[in-house]
Motif scaffolding. Structure first.
Motif, short mmCIF file in Angstrom:
data_model
loop_
_atom_site.label_atom_id
_atom_site.label_comp_id
_atom_site.label_asym_id
_atom_site.label_seq_id
_atom_site.Cartn_x
_atom_site.Cartn_y
_atom_site.Cartn_z
N PRO A 1 28.50 32.28 45.05
CA PRO A 1 29.27 33.51 45.26
C PRO A 1 30.26 33.43 46.42
N GLU A 2 30.14 32.43 47.27
CA GLU A 2 31.06 32.26 48.39
C GLU A 2 32.37 31.60 47.98
N LYS A 3 32.52 31.22 46.72
CA LYS A 3 33.72 30.53 46.27
C LYS A 3 34.60 31.37 45.34
N VAL A 4 34.33 32.65 45.25
CA VAL A 4 35.14 33.55 44.42
C VAL A 4 36.52 33.66 45.05
N SER A 5 37.57 33.57 44.24
CA SER A 5 38.93 33.60 44.79
C SER A 5 39.89 34.41 43.92
N ILE A 6 40.97 34.84 44.55
CA ILE A 6 42.05 35.56 43.88
C ILE A 6 43.26 34.63 43.80
N CYS A 7 43.92 34.63 42.65
CA CYS A 7 45.17 33.89 42.51
C CYS A 7 46.29 34.87 42.14
N HIS A 8 47.37 34.81 42.90
CA HIS A 8 48.52 35.70 42.70
C HIS A 8 49.68 34.99 41.99
N CYS A 9 49.47 33.79 41.47
CA CYS A 9 50.59 33.07 40.86
C CYS A 9 51.12 33.81 39.63
N THR A 10 52.35 33.53 39.29
CA THR A 10 52.97 34.23 38.17
C THR A 10 52.31 33.86 36.85
N ASP A 11 51.77 32.64 36.72
CA ASP A 11 51.03 32.28 35.50
C ASP A 11 49.80 33.18 35.34
N CYS A 12 49.04 33.37 36.40
CA CYS A 12 47.86 34.23 36.33
C CYS A 12 48.24 35.68 36.04
N GLN A 13 49.34 36.13 36.61
CA GLN A 13 49.80 37.49 36.32
C GLN A 13 50.10 37.64 34.83
N ARG A 14 50.80 36.68 34.26
CA ARG A 14 51.15 36.76 32.83
C ARG A 14 49.93 36.56 31.92
N LEU A 15 49.06 35.62 32.28
CA LEU A 15 47.88 35.35 31.45
C LEU A 15 46.90 36.52 31.42
N THR A 16 46.87 37.32 32.49
CA THR A 16 45.96 38.46 32.54
C THR A 16 46.66 39.76 32.17
N GLY A 17 47.98 39.79 32.27
CA GLY A 17 48.70 41.03 32.04
C GLY A 17 48.54 42.00 33.19
#
Length: 134
Positions: A20-36
């Motif tokens: 649980p100490e390795k949970v992370s957020i990614c703000h890249c534009t690919d992640c934005q588009r892939l998640t909507g």
């Protein structure tokens, strides 16, 4: 920590052991588009500690900025992103999508990446009016 989860419709399910100490957020534009949405939250697991327990996810392959292929797995029925992995040295880890994890309320991001693509309003959402349901 032991986790389990599923897609929105329940067709694809899995279980895993994670840190649980390795949970992370990614703000890249690919992640934005892939998640909507504005960003993606990922929970890494070793490949050998991750198991699909029901349904077979569909695969979408994309190329990362580093030129390596990223394998994006999602439910073929409802479209929920389930996990990602890579090839060669990147194949030893899977990145499970937080929203599919049943224990997601127990997990908290510990780091962020691609902050240069972060949407400017992210820090202000805590100040927006809200209600418990809709």
């Amino acid at each position: 920590m032991h986790i389990d989860g599923r897609c929105h419709c329940g067709f694809v399910s899995y279980k895993a052991e994670i840190d649980p100490e390795k949970v992370s957020i990614c703000h890249c534009t690919d992640c934005q588009r892939l998640t909507g949405t504005a960003y993606r939250v990922t929970v890494p697991a070793r490949r050998k500690a991750f198991e699909i327990t029901g349904g077979e996810p569909k695969l979408y392959v994309k190329f990362g900025d580093n030129g390596r292929r990223r394998l994006q797995y999602f439910c073929p029925n409802c479209g929920s992103p389930i996990y990602t992995t890579g090839e060669l040295e990147d194949a030893d880890e899977v990145g499970i999508r937080l929203g599919t994890i049943n224990q997601r309320y127990e997990l908290r991001p510990q780091s962020q990446s691609w902050c240069s693509s972060r949407l400017a309003w992210i820090d202000t959402i805590g100040n927006l009016p809200g209600r418990p349901g809709d």
